[in-house]
Design an enzyme around this catalytic site. Structure first.
Site, PDB file in Angstrom:
ATOM      1  N   ASN A  82       0.843  -1.194   0.000  1.00  0.00           N
ATOM      2  CA  ASN A  82       0.000   0.000   0.000  1.00  0.00           C
ATOM      3  C   ASN A  82       0.886   1.254   0.000  1.00  0.00           C
ATOM      4  O   ASN A  82       2.115   1.149   0.062  1.00  0.00           O
ATOM      5  CB  ASN A  82      -0.935  -0.030   1.206  1.00  0.00           C
ATOM      6  CG  ASN A  82      -0.187   0.178   2.511  1.00  0.00           C
ATOM      7  OD1 ASN A  82       0.946  -0.271   2.678  1.00  0.00           O
ATOM      8  ND2 ASN A  82      -0.809   0.866   3.445  1.00  0.00           N
ATOM      9  N   GLU A 115       3.581  -0.560   4.568  1.00  0.00           N
ATOM     10  CA  GLU A 115       3.492  -1.528   5.654  1.00  0.00           C
ATOM     11  C   GLU A 115       2.590  -2.709   5.336  1.00  0.00           C
ATOM     12  O   GLU A 115       2.548  -3.671   6.090  1.00  0.00           O
ATOM     13  CB  GLU A 115       2.999  -0.849   6.940  1.00  0.00           C
ATOM     14  CG  GLU A 115       1.505  -0.601   7.032  1.00  0.00           C
ATOM     15  CD  GLU A 115       1.033   0.590   6.223  1.00  0.00           C
ATOM     16  OE1 GLU A 115      -0.181   0.828   6.161  1.00  0.00           O
ATOM     17  OE2 GLU A 115       1.895   1.286   5.647  1.00  0.00           O
ATOM     18  N   CYS A 125       1.998   3.494   2.072  1.00  0.00           N
ATOM     19  CA  CYS A 125       3.032   3.736   3.113  1.00  0.00           C
ATOM     20  C   CYS A 125       3.949   2.560   3.354  1.00  0.00           C
ATOM     21  O   CYS A 125       4.844   2.623   4.214  1.00  0.00           O
ATOM     22  CB  CYS A 125       2.349   4.168   4.406  1.00  0.00           C
ATOM     23  SG  CYS A 125       1.575   5.788   4.266  1.00  0.00           S
TER      24      CYS A 125
END
Length: 743
Positions: A279, A283, A281
């Site tokens: 995704n 993580e 970011c």
């Protein structure tokens, strides 16, 4: 508790949280007036998510479960990701924060993915892509006997599409672009954000392989592969490529790195597909068409009597897993493919916020050996209890449909409801709502200054620090102001040493301590850990390389760094700003050379559409050249009109005093306000930006001067309110108004 909801009051909800909720989360009418209170919102969400229990138990007490979910959220012990708070119980009903879409190597597949991206962003989600399947630039295109334009050209198509889509004024689109390190276009990809005006809706990361890292260590070449035919397409020196990645990250924070082989080593369903991307970011590794539903436990609420309240934490984990599994059931997915894949694997991502708060309450300095050991212990407990809760749910609800063939499908193994359970995500605005520190990050600042709408300066103080300072008798407004200007408490002798020890901030911690903390949480997290490694401005390229290597050695799944001030035009959030350069007073000769205004001038008028309405900008010339600027606002009066008039007067004075047009444009271009207008090349960021762009147009039409490029928006300050921005997991989040550049 129901009476509290009826009154619309939630104990502990800060004024800042109330503002963020009203601006970004609550239902509003067409004029923007809230139609619900924060308590109403939490009740709406709790009721909607509780409804899923009826699917599995017709006699389930939905009211009692709703009360349980409501209490957990309004006590700020757990909050789900933002789309769930915004959309649960509403018509849109899209509750997921993140998605990964495939990008195939054909025009049909590429633009189908663009269309799907638009639908996801419209629904409030962010998207991750791997562009590694696309053939490289200048490769053969058999169908047209032409040559391909390569991954970067298509990334720009996705970027423009993202820029165009508005998400109802609550969330903006964000993307992750990953390219494998063995793709022939990898060097161009690494440099693609060197020009900070490009691809501003993307975070970028290089997909690193184990083979590549071995080649880096051995200082040897590695093979590039053409994805079109899976055949070798040349080679690169691994150390040279790694050095380019590090240098770019040092210069502006990108690209990050993702260790692809590690993502797939922990892929719970390898029989279903290979993980190519994460995704926005970084993580949440996901298969193509998967989504994930995230939520975070507030660790600051899990402390009692100076100790971790393990019983409360266990109960909260169990209820949160139940909540997140229910989200999957009631979610209204934007695409049929996403609906099928998400329900087949049922991935959830339970994480944490308030980690720095917990350490402060326990008197443990962030980054110390004790904090690292406790972080690993806390996350192992959450992961173990989360999986136990998932197994318990599987007894009545069944295992996730793709269980057979998964890593859990072993002789004697228990059924599991969710393919993954834990993720450490950035908590952004939900940590503002909970008045908690972000994710597993240290405090951004103990005290900081912000300017409010009436131009007054307010000093914001961390509530834990404020309480301790008042309890111990060393609180004063002057001291708080000094801390805000100083940026740290570490060398302020008026603060007791034991207090200074625990109130460390992101820049008081070494990059190595950042990575060590990330690794501690990663050891017991199914997915990955979103964390930013902060560097001081004076950090060297070698310092960044050391951290990238350390992240690899400590089995992190990726790393994002940010060197303070590494982006153009940064507005500092804490600490004293650089003193402005002293400008010498105008000499007598310069005063004599100032041009006087003749009675008649020729001019051109340009209409610019700003967020405050049409702005008419008249540019007049005398025999020498550009002479003056007049502005007229489409709607008279107000701040925008007066500010525009002031800009016009100052520009006129500058021109008449010999300042070049280019200098004026350079100062005004790219200034942002809370109400931009338009898209792409036609986007007007503010009235000042409109004046600059009108002068630009005039220069182009009349041939009077060189066109000036606009500076990129710097992540150091919020583009909406100018407030404090934290860098977390490759994302910038405003702690004042809740703005986030990432979905």
């Amino acid at each position: 508790m129901k009476k509290t909801a009826e009154k619309g009051q939630i104990p502990g909800l800060t004024k800042n949280a109330q503002t963020v909720l009203e601006k970004r989360y609550l239902k509003r009418d067409q004029s923007g007036k809230p139609l619900e209170t924060p308590a109403d919102m939490f009740r709406r969400v709790a009721t909607a998510i509780a409804q899923a229990d009826a699917v599995f138990d017709k006699k389930a007490d939905l009211s009692a479960l709703s009360d349980k979910f409501y209490a957990m959220m309004t006590n700020f012990e757990f909050l789900p990701n933002s789309p769930t708070l915004m959309n649960a119980g509403r018509e849109l009903g899209q509750l997921s924060a993140c998605f990964v879409l495939p990008v195939g190597d054909s025009m049909d597949e590429i633009f189908e993915s663009v269309k799907h991206t638009a639908l996801i962003h419209k629904s409030g989600g962010g998207t991750g892509f791997s562009f590694s399947r696309l053939r490289p630039a200048n490769d053969v295109v058999m169908s047209t006997t032409g040559i391909s334009s390569g991954p970067l050209s298509f990334m720009r198509v996705f970027d423009v599409a993202t820029e165009t889509i508005k998400q109802g004024g609550t969330r903006r689109g964000a993307n992750m672009a990953i390219l494998r390190v063995d793709h022939p276009d990898i060097m161009d990809f690494i440099m693609c954000k060197n020009d900070q005006r490009q691809l501003n809706n993307f975070n970028i990361s290089v997909g690193i392989t184990e083979e590549f890292m071995k080649a880096v260590d051995a200082d040897r070449d590695y093979t590039l592969m053409n994805p079109r035919d899976k055949k070798p397409a040349g080679s690169q020196n691994a150390r040279k490529v790694f050095a380019r990645i590090v240098k770019q990250a040092w210069e502006n924070g990108e690209p990050g790195i993702i260790f692809l082989d590690r993502l797939n080593k922990d892929n719970p369903t390898p029989h279903i597909g290979e993980i190519e991307s994460t995704n926005p970011c970084g993580e949440q590794p996901l298969l193509p068409y998967e989504s994930c539903n995230l939520g975070s436990i507030n660790l600051g609420k899990m402390v009692a009597g100076g100790k971790v309240n393990w019983d409360k934490l266990k109960e909260t984990v169990k209820t949160a897993v139940h909540f997140l599994d229910n989200v999957i059931e009631v979610n209204n997915y934007p695409l049929a493919q996403i609906d099928e894949m998400t329900r087949s694997n049922r991935k959830i991502g339970l994480g944490v916020m308030g980690w720095a708060d917990m350490l402060i309450m326990l008197g443990v300095p962030y980054g110390s050996e004790e904090s690292i050991e406790l972080g690993e212990k806390v996350m192992q407990f959450i992961n173990d209890e989360g999986h136990a809760a998932s197994r318990e749910l599987a007894k009545t609800r069944g295992a996730f449909p793709n269980f057979k063939g998964s890593v859990y499908d072993v002789p004697g193994g228990a059924a599991v409801r969710n393919a993954t359970v834990t993720t450490i995500a950035p908590t952004g605005t939900i940590s503002i709502i909970a008045n908690a520190s972000s994710g597993v990050e240290p405090l951004f600042a103990v005290s900081f200054v912000r300017q409010v709408m009436d131009k007054n300066i307010l000093v914001e103080v961390n509530p834990l620090f404020e309480k301790i300072a008042k309890d111990q008798g060393f609180y004063s407004d002057e001291l708080m102001q000094r801390i805000a200007e100083h940026g740290t408490v570490q060398d302020i002798s008026a603060i007791p040493e034991d207090v200074r020890d625990v109130f460390v901030t992101a820049h008081d911690i070494t990059p190595e301590e950042h990575i060590t903390m990330q690794a501690a949480f990663q050891r017991h997290t199914d997915n990955a850990v979103s964390k930013t490694v902060n560097f001081p401005r004076e950090a060297t390229i070698e310092d960044v390389e050391k951290v990238y290597r350390l992240a690899y050695e400590m089995n992190c799944k990726g790393v994002t760094i940010y060197r303070d001030g590494s982006r153009d035009e940064q507005v500092l959030s804490v600490g004293k700003k650089e003193e402005p350069k002293v400008v010498a007073p105008m000499t007598a000769e310069e005063k004599r050379n100032k041009r006087e205004r003749p009675k008649a001038l020729k001019g051109w008028t340009y209409q610019m559409q700003t967020g405050c309405g049409p702005l008419y900008i008249t540019i007049n010339e005398d025999a020498t050249g550009l002479f003056e600027v007049f502005t007229t606002m489409g709607k008279a009066g107000g701040c925008a009109a007066s500010q525009s008039e002031a800009i016009g007067r100052m520009v006129s004075l500058a021109w008449r005093s010999g300042v070049q047009a280019r200098q004026v444009v350079k100062q005004l271009l790219g200034i942002s306000c809370h109400s931009p207008s338009g898209f792409g090349d036609n986007k007007i960021l503010s009235c000042a930006d409109a004046v600059a762009k009108a002068i630009q147009s005039h220069l182009a039409i009349t041939g009077h001067g060189e066109v000036v490029e606009a500076p990129a928006f710097e992540k150091g300050a919020c583009p909406e309110c100018g407030g404090v921005v934290e860098h977390e997991g490759g994302c910038a989040v405003c702690r004042v108004c809740g703005y986030s550049e990432c979905a």
